[in-house]
Design a protein around this motif. Structure first.
Motif, short mmCIF file in Angstrom:
data_model
loop_
_atom_site.label_atom_id
_atom_site.label_comp_id
_atom_site.label_asym_id
_atom_site.label_seq_id
_atom_site.Cartn_x
_atom_site.Cartn_y
_atom_site.Cartn_z
N HIS A 137 29.21 49.11 45.46
CA HIS A 137 30.35 48.99 44.35
C HIS A 137 29.94 50.23 43.35
CE1 HIS A 137 26.34 47.50 42.97
NE2 HIS A 137 26.55 47.72 41.55
N GLU A 138 28.91 50.94 43.50
CA GLU A 138 28.81 52.10 42.44
C GLU A 138 29.63 53.15 42.63
OE1 GLU A 138 24.63 52.69 41.93
OE2 GLU A 138 24.35 51.00 41.00
N THR A 139 30.46 53.18 44.01
CA THR A 139 31.09 54.24 44.30
C THR A 139 32.50 53.81 44.85
OG1 THR A 139 30.07 54.14 46.43
CG2 THR A 139 29.12 55.87 45.06
N GLN A 140 32.77 52.75 45.00
CA GLN A 140 34.15 51.77 45.29
C GLN A 140 34.77 51.11 44.17
OE1 GLN A 140 35.03 51.37 49.51
NE2 GLN A 140 34.71 53.39 48.44
N SER A 141 35.58 51.68 43.64
CA SER A 141 36.22 51.31 42.40
C SER A 141 37.01 49.98 42.42
CB SER A 141 37.08 52.46 41.79
OG SER A 141 38.10 52.96 42.60
N ALA A 184 27.36 39.61 40.75
CA ALA A 184 26.65 40.74 40.25
C ALA A 184 27.59 42.06 40.36
CB ALA A 184 25.22 41.06 41.23
N ILE A 185 28.32 42.09 41.28
CA ILE A 185 29.28 43.18 41.25
C ILE A 185 30.20 43.06 40.23
CG2 ILE A 185 31.17 44.33 42.47
CD1 ILE A 185 29.85 43.54 45.19
N ARG A 186 30.79 41.89 39.91
CA ARG A 186 31.46 41.41 38.84
C ARG A 186 30.85 41.84 37.31
NH1 ARG A 186 35.65 37.92 39.53
NH2 ARG A 186 34.26 36.78 41.20
N GLN A 187 29.74 41.59 37.18
CA GLN A 187 28.96 41.88 35.95
C GLN A 187 28.69 43.40 35.87
OE1 GLN A 187 27.67 39.78 33.52
NE2 GLN A 187 28.62 38.04 34.56
N ALA A 188 28.47 44.00 36.95
CA ALA A 188 28.20 45.62 36.95
C ALA A 188 29.39 46.28 36.32
CB ALA A 188 28.11 46.15 38.32
N GLY A 189 30.75 45.85 36.58
CA GLY A 189 31.83 46.35 35.78
C GLY A 189 32.22 47.48 36.42
N THR A 190 31.82 48.02 37.60
CA THR A 190 32.17 49.18 38.13
C THR A 190 33.62 49.18 38.96
OG1 THR A 190 30.58 48.64 39.83
CG2 THR A 190 29.99 50.08 38.10
#
Ligand code: LMR
Length: 332
Positions: A222-226, A283-289
Protein backbone atom coordinates in the motif's frame (compact mmCIF):
# COMPACT_ATOMS: atom_id res chain seq x y z
CA UNK A 1 20.76 -61.45 46.11
CA UNK A 2 24.02 -60.35 44.59
CA UNK A 3 23.02 -61.73 41.17
CA UNK A 4 19.67 -59.92 41.43
CA UNK A 5 21.45 -56.66 42.15
CA UNK A 6 23.83 -57.25 39.28
CA UNK A 7 20.95 -57.91 36.85
CA UNK A 8 19.08 -54.86 38.10
CA UNK A 9 22.18 -52.70 37.68
CA UNK A 10 22.77 -54.05 34.20
CA UNK A 11 19.12 -53.43 33.20
CA UNK A 12 19.29 -49.93 34.61
CA UNK A 13 22.47 -49.24 32.67
CA UNK A 14 20.83 -50.56 29.48
CA UNK A 15 17.73 -48.40 29.97
CA UNK A 16 19.88 -45.35 30.67
CA UNK A 17 21.94 -46.02 27.55
CA UNK A 18 18.74 -46.37 25.50
CA UNK A 19 17.34 -43.07 26.71
CA UNK A 20 20.68 -41.33 26.12
CA UNK A 21 20.53 -42.83 22.64
CA UNK A 22 17.02 -41.47 22.11
CA UNK A 23 18.15 -38.07 23.32
CA UNK A 24 21.17 -38.20 21.07
CA UNK A 25 18.87 -38.93 18.12
CA UNK A 26 16.85 -35.87 19.14
CA UNK A 27 13.26 -35.00 18.28
CA UNK A 28 11.67 -35.47 14.86
CA UNK A 29 12.08 -32.15 13.06
CA UNK A 30 9.47 -30.72 10.69
CA UNK A 31 10.72 -27.80 8.63
CA UNK A 32 7.65 -25.76 7.63
CA UNK A 33 8.58 -23.24 4.95
CA UNK A 34 6.29 -20.52 3.63
CA UNK A 35 6.47 -17.27 1.69
CA UNK A 36 4.31 -14.79 3.60
CA UNK A 37 4.85 -12.67 6.72
CA UNK A 38 4.37 -14.21 10.18
CA UNK A 39 1.44 -11.88 10.88
CA UNK A 40 -0.88 -13.26 8.21
CA UNK A 41 -3.51 -16.02 8.40
CA UNK A 42 -1.04 -18.61 7.07
CA UNK A 43 1.87 -17.31 9.16
CA UNK A 44 -0.12 -17.34 12.37
CA UNK A 45 -1.62 -20.77 11.72
CA UNK A 46 1.83 -22.23 11.01
CA UNK A 47 2.92 -20.98 14.45
CA UNK A 48 -0.26 -22.39 16.00
CA UNK A 49 0.45 -25.78 14.43
CA UNK A 50 3.98 -25.65 15.82
CA UNK A 51 2.69 -24.98 19.35
CA UNK A 52 0.06 -27.71 19.15
CA UNK A 53 2.32 -30.31 17.55
CA UNK A 54 5.15 -29.78 20.03
CA UNK A 55 2.84 -29.76 23.03
CA UNK A 56 0.72 -32.75 21.94
CA UNK A 57 3.76 -34.92 21.20
CA UNK A 58 5.46 -33.90 24.46
CA UNK A 59 8.41 -32.46 22.57
CA UNK A 60 8.92 -35.59 20.48
CA UNK A 61 8.36 -33.45 17.40
CA UNK A 62 9.93 -30.05 16.80
CA UNK A 63 8.41 -27.76 14.17
CA UNK A 64 10.66 -25.09 12.69
CA UNK A 65 8.69 -22.41 10.84
CA UNK A 66 10.53 -20.42 8.17
CA UNK A 67 8.37 -17.48 6.95
CA UNK A 68 8.91 -14.81 4.27
CA UNK A 69 10.64 -17.07 1.68
CA UNK A 70 13.58 -17.23 4.10
CA UNK A 71 14.47 -20.70 2.83
CA UNK A 72 12.80 -20.97 -0.56
CA UNK A 73 10.73 -18.97 -3.04
CA UNK A 74 7.45 -20.26 -4.50
CA UNK A 75 8.63 -22.75 -7.05
CA UNK A 76 11.77 -23.82 -5.20
CA UNK A 77 9.80 -24.71 -2.10
CA UNK A 78 7.78 -27.33 -3.97
CA UNK A 79 10.97 -28.89 -5.30
CA UNK A 80 12.51 -28.77 -1.80
CA UNK A 81 9.48 -30.58 -0.40
CA UNK A 82 9.66 -33.32 -3.00
CA UNK A 83 13.39 -33.73 -2.34
CA UNK A 84 12.79 -33.86 1.42
CA UNK A 85 14.82 -30.71 2.20
CA UNK A 86 11.71 -29.41 3.99
CA UNK A 87 8.80 -31.47 5.25
CA UNK A 88 5.80 -29.12 5.23
CA UNK A 89 4.48 -26.22 3.12
CA UNK A 90 1.23 -24.38 2.50
CA UNK A 91 1.46 -23.03 -1.06
CA UNK A 92 -1.45 -21.13 -2.51
CA UNK A 93 -3.77 -23.23 -4.66
CA UNK A 94 -2.64 -21.19 -7.67
CA UNK A 95 0.83 -22.72 -7.45
CA UNK A 96 0.17 -26.43 -7.85
CA UNK A 97 0.15 -26.78 -11.62
CA UNK A 98 3.96 -27.06 -11.99
CA UNK A 99 3.48 -30.34 -10.09
CA UNK A 100 1.21 -31.51 -12.88
CA UNK A 101 -2.05 -31.12 -10.96
CA UNK A 102 -3.82 -28.39 -12.88
CA UNK A 103 -7.17 -29.04 -11.19
CA UNK A 104 -6.14 -26.75 -8.33
CA UNK A 105 -6.28 -23.79 -10.73
CA UNK A 106 -10.09 -24.06 -10.57
CA UNK A 107 -9.84 -22.04 -7.37
CA UNK A 108 -8.47 -19.13 -9.44
CA UNK A 109 -11.53 -18.88 -11.68
CA UNK A 110 -13.02 -15.40 -11.36
CA UNK A 111 -16.02 -15.08 -9.03
CA UNK A 112 -16.24 -18.87 -8.61
CA UNK A 113 -17.11 -18.70 -4.89
CA UNK A 114 -19.84 -16.21 -3.94
CA UNK A 115 -18.82 -16.55 -0.28
CA UNK A 116 -16.87 -18.68 2.20
CA UNK A 117 -19.82 -21.01 2.79
CA UNK A 118 -19.76 -22.00 -0.89
CA UNK A 119 -15.98 -22.44 -0.75
CA UNK A 120 -16.17 -24.76 2.28
CA UNK A 121 -18.69 -26.99 0.52
CA UNK A 122 -15.89 -27.69 -1.94
CA UNK A 123 -12.81 -27.79 0.28
CA UNK A 124 -14.43 -29.73 3.11
CA UNK A 125 -16.33 -32.16 0.92
CA UNK A 126 -15.60 -34.90 -1.58
CA UNK A 127 -14.09 -32.56 -4.18
CA UNK A 128 -11.54 -31.26 -1.68
CA UNK A 129 -10.59 -34.78 -0.60
CA UNK A 130 -10.23 -35.95 -4.21
CA UNK A 131 -8.02 -32.97 -5.03
CA UNK A 132 -5.68 -33.67 -2.12
CA UNK A 133 -5.51 -37.32 -3.12
CA UNK A 134 -4.22 -36.33 -6.56
CA UNK A 135 -1.01 -35.16 -4.87
CA UNK A 136 -0.12 -38.66 -3.63
CA UNK A 137 1.37 -39.73 -6.97
CA UNK A 138 3.69 -36.69 -6.76
CA UNK A 139 5.16 -37.86 -3.46
CA UNK A 140 3.02 -35.41 -1.49
CA UNK A 141 0.31 -35.88 1.12
CA UNK A 142 -2.33 -33.17 1.43
CA UNK A 143 -3.38 -32.51 5.02
CA UNK A 144 -5.76 -29.54 4.95
CA UNK A 145 -7.08 -26.49 3.15
CA UNK A 146 -6.32 -23.14 4.75
CA UNK A 147 -8.00 -19.83 3.97
CA UNK A 148 -6.74 -16.47 3.10
CA UNK A 149 -9.60 -14.57 1.50
CA UNK A 150 -10.98 -12.72 -1.49
CA UNK A 151 -8.67 -10.60 -3.59
CA UNK A 152 -8.56 -6.88 -4.27
CA UNK A 153 -6.83 -5.11 -7.19
CA UNK A 154 -4.26 -2.34 -6.87
CA UNK A 155 -2.36 0.08 -9.11
CA UNK A 156 -1.18 3.66 -9.22
CA UNK A 157 -4.38 4.79 -10.86
CA UNK A 158 -8.03 4.01 -10.11
CA UNK A 159 -9.17 0.62 -11.42
CA UNK A 160 -12.89 0.77 -11.83
CA UNK A 161 -13.76 0.45 -15.50
CA UNK A 162 -12.20 -1.93 -18.01
CA UNK A 163 -10.30 0.77 -19.88
CA UNK A 164 -8.27 1.38 -16.70
CA UNK A 165 -6.58 -1.99 -17.20
CA UNK A 166 -5.49 -1.32 -20.78
CA UNK A 167 -1.86 -2.46 -21.14
CA UNK A 168 -1.21 -2.31 -17.38
CA UNK A 169 1.60 -4.62 -16.22
CA UNK A 170 0.02 -6.67 -13.43
CA UNK A 171 1.90 -9.10 -11.17
CA UNK A 172 0.19 -12.48 -10.84
CA UNK A 173 0.92 -15.83 -9.21
CA UNK A 174 2.06 -18.67 -11.48
CA UNK A 175 -1.40 -19.71 -12.69
CA UNK A 176 -2.56 -19.85 -16.29
CA UNK A 177 -6.10 -19.04 -15.13
CA UNK A 178 -4.91 -15.79 -13.56
CA UNK A 179 -2.94 -15.05 -16.71
CA UNK A 180 -6.11 -15.47 -18.80
CA UNK A 181 -8.13 -13.39 -16.35
CA UNK A 182 -5.73 -10.43 -16.58
CA UNK A 183 -5.59 -10.63 -20.38
CA UNK A 184 -9.36 -10.53 -20.56
CA UNK A 185 -9.34 -7.36 -18.52
CA UNK A 186 -6.93 -5.90 -21.07
CA UNK A 187 -3.89 -6.00 -18.76
CA UNK A 188 -0.45 -7.51 -19.34
CA UNK A 189 0.11 -10.22 -16.71
CA UNK A 190 3.60 -10.88 -15.33
CA UNK A 191 4.25 -13.96 -13.21
CA UNK A 192 6.54 -13.25 -10.26
CA UNK A 193 7.33 -15.15 -7.09
CA UNK A 194 5.66 -13.63 -4.04
CA UNK A 195 9.00 -12.47 -2.63
CA UNK A 196 9.58 -10.47 -5.83
CA UNK A 197 6.15 -8.83 -5.98
CA UNK A 198 6.60 -5.93 -3.55
CA UNK A 199 10.08 -4.95 -4.89
CA UNK A 200 8.75 -5.12 -8.47
CA UNK A 201 5.89 -2.77 -7.56
CA UNK A 202 8.28 -0.41 -5.84
CA UNK A 203 10.71 -0.35 -8.78
CA UNK A 204 7.97 -0.01 -11.40
CA UNK A 205 8.74 -3.38 -13.01
CA UNK A 206 5.02 -4.03 -12.62
CA UNK A 207 2.35 -1.37 -12.22
CA UNK A 208 -0.31 -3.20 -10.28
CA UNK A 209 -1.35 -6.47 -8.73
CA UNK A 210 -4.10 -8.50 -7.08
CA UNK A 211 -3.91 -10.04 -3.63
CA UNK A 212 -5.68 -10.17 -0.30
CA UNK A 213 -5.52 -7.15 2.04
CA UNK A 214 -3.43 -9.11 4.59
CA UNK A 215 -0.78 -9.98 2.01
CA UNK A 216 -0.73 -6.44 0.61
CA UNK A 217 -0.47 -4.80 4.00
CA UNK A 218 2.22 -7.07 5.46
CA UNK A 219 4.36 -6.58 2.32
CA UNK A 220 3.79 -2.80 2.56
CA UNK A 221 2.41 -2.78 -0.99
CA UNK A 222 0.00 0.00 0.00
CA UNK A 223 3.01 2.30 0.42
CA UNK A 224 3.78 2.08 -3.29
CA UNK A 225 0.26 1.56 -4.71
CA UNK A 226 -1.88 4.67 -4.59
CA UNK A 227 -5.22 3.04 -5.52
CA UNK A 228 -7.01 -0.16 -4.69
CA UNK A 229 -10.38 -1.60 -5.61
CA UNK A 230 -12.34 -3.87 -3.29
CA UNK A 231 -13.44 -6.19 -6.07
CA UNK A 232 -13.48 -9.61 -4.37
CA UNK A 233 -13.14 -11.02 -7.89
CA UNK A 234 -11.22 -14.13 -6.91
CA UNK A 235 -10.17 -16.32 -4.02
CA UNK A 236 -6.75 -17.01 -2.46
CA UNK A 237 -6.32 -20.08 -0.28
CA UNK A 238 -3.83 -22.83 0.49
CA UNK A 239 -3.29 -26.56 0.75
CA UNK A 240 -1.09 -27.69 3.63
CA UNK A 241 1.13 -30.45 2.30
CA UNK A 242 3.84 -32.80 3.60
CA UNK A 243 6.47 -34.98 2.01
CA UNK A 244 4.67 -38.33 1.71
CA UNK A 245 7.68 -40.51 2.46
CA UNK A 246 8.38 -38.54 5.63
CA UNK A 247 4.71 -38.65 6.69
CA UNK A 248 4.28 -42.36 6.00
CA UNK A 249 7.55 -43.10 7.80
CA UNK A 250 6.42 -41.53 11.08
CA UNK A 251 5.39 -43.84 13.92
CA UNK A 252 1.60 -44.28 13.59
CA UNK A 253 0.85 -42.70 16.98
CA UNK A 254 2.95 -39.63 16.16
CA UNK A 255 1.29 -39.27 12.76
CA UNK A 256 -2.17 -39.43 14.34
CA UNK A 257 -1.23 -36.84 16.93
CA UNK A 258 0.14 -34.53 14.24
CA UNK A 259 -3.03 -34.97 12.18
CA UNK A 260 -5.02 -33.93 15.25
CA UNK A 261 -2.78 -30.89 15.74
CA UNK A 262 -3.34 -29.99 12.08
CA UNK A 263 -7.13 -30.27 12.47
CA UNK A 264 -7.02 -27.88 15.44
CA UNK A 265 -4.68 -25.47 13.66
CA UNK A 266 -7.05 -25.51 10.68
CA UNK A 267 -10.06 -24.57 12.80
CA UNK A 268 -7.98 -21.73 14.25
CA UNK A 269 -6.81 -20.62 10.79
CA UNK A 270 -10.34 -20.39 9.43
CA UNK A 271 -11.43 -18.42 12.46
CA UNK A 272 -8.73 -15.74 12.13
CA UNK A 273 -8.47 -15.38 8.33
CA UNK A 274 -11.40 -13.04 7.71
CA UNK A 275 -10.58 -10.88 10.71
CA UNK A 276 -6.92 -10.61 9.66
CA UNK A 277 -8.03 -9.34 6.23
CA UNK A 278 -10.57 -6.91 7.70
CA UNK A 279 -7.91 -5.57 10.08
CA UNK A 280 -5.40 -5.22 7.22
CA UNK A 281 -7.97 -3.33 5.14
CA UNK A 282 -8.57 -0.97 8.05
CA UNK A 283 -4.82 -0.51 8.57
CA UNK A 284 -4.42 0.41 4.88
CA UNK A 285 -7.27 2.90 5.24
CA UNK A 286 -5.62 4.39 8.33
CA UNK A 287 -2.24 4.64 6.61
CA UNK A 288 -3.86 7.13 4.21
CA UNK A 289 -1.50 6.24 1.34
CA UNK A 290 -4.04 4.52 -0.88
CA UNK A 291 -7.42 5.61 -2.23
CA UNK A 292 -9.94 2.79 -1.75
CA UNK A 293 -12.58 2.25 -4.44
CA UNK A 294 -15.65 0.07 -4.49
CA UNK A 295 -17.38 -0.90 -7.71
CA UNK A 296 -20.85 0.27 -8.64
CA UNK A 297 -23.24 -2.57 -9.61
CA UNK A 298 -22.79 -1.59 -13.28
CA UNK A 299 -18.97 -1.72 -13.02
CA UNK A 300 -19.15 -5.03 -11.21
CA UNK A 301 -21.30 -6.44 -14.01
CA UNK A 302 -18.78 -5.13 -16.55
CA UNK A 303 -15.86 -6.89 -14.75
CA UNK A 304 -17.81 -10.13 -14.53
CA UNK A 305 -18.76 -10.04 -18.19
CA UNK A 306 -15.16 -9.38 -19.21
CA UNK A 307 -13.78 -12.27 -17.15
CA UNK A 308 -16.50 -14.83 -17.90
CA UNK A 309 -14.77 -16.24 -21.04
CA UNK A 310 -11.94 -17.50 -18.77
CA UNK A 311 -14.18 -20.44 -17.92
CA UNK A 312 -14.54 -21.60 -21.52
CA UNK A 313 -10.90 -20.97 -22.30
CA UNK A 314 -9.48 -22.75 -19.24
CA UNK A 315 -12.00 -25.54 -18.66
CA UNK A 316 -10.13 -28.18 -20.63
CA UNK A 317 -6.81 -27.23 -19.00
CA UNK A 318 -8.21 -27.49 -15.48
CA UNK A 319 -10.43 -30.47 -16.28
CA UNK A 320 -14.07 -30.12 -17.28
CA UNK A 321 -15.21 -32.53 -14.60
CA UNK A 322 -13.54 -30.59 -11.80
CA UNK A 323 -14.88 -27.22 -12.93
CA UNK A 324 -18.40 -28.56 -13.36
CA UNK A 325 -18.36 -30.45 -10.08
CA UNK A 326 -17.30 -27.26 -8.26
CA UNK A 327 -19.96 -25.17 -9.99
CA UNK A 328 -22.63 -27.75 -9.12
CA UNK A 329 -21.52 -27.80 -5.47
CA UNK A 330 -21.40 -24.01 -5.24
CA UNK A 331 -24.83 -23.57 -6.79
CA UNK A 332 -26.47 -26.26 -4.68
C1 LMR B 1 1.04 -14.82 -3.74
O1 LMR B 1 2.02 -15.27 -4.36
O2 LMR B 1 0.56 -13.73 -3.99
C2 LMR B 1 0.42 -15.63 -2.64
O3 LMR B 1 0.29 -16.93 -3.06
C3 LMR B 1 1.27 -15.60 -1.40
C4 LMR B 1 0.68 -16.46 -0.32
O4 LMR B 1 1.24 -17.51 -0.03
O5 LMR B 1 -0.35 -16.04 0.23
Amino acid sequence: MQIKTLVATALFALAAAASVDALAQGPIVIKFSHVVAPDTPKGRAAERFKELAEQMTGGQVRVEVYPNSQLYKDREELEALQLGAVQMLAPSLAKFSPLGVREFEAFDLPYIFPDKAALYKVTEGRIGRDLLRKLESKGITGLAFWDNGFKIMSANQPLTSLKDFEGLRMRIQASKVLDAQMRMLGAQPMTLAFSEAAPALRDGVVEGTENTPSNMYTQRMHETQSHLTVSNHGYLGYAVIVNKKFWDGLPAATRNTLARAMREATVYEKKIAQRANDDAMEAIRQAGTTAIHTLTPAQQAEWRRAMQPVYGQMESRIGKETVRAILREVER
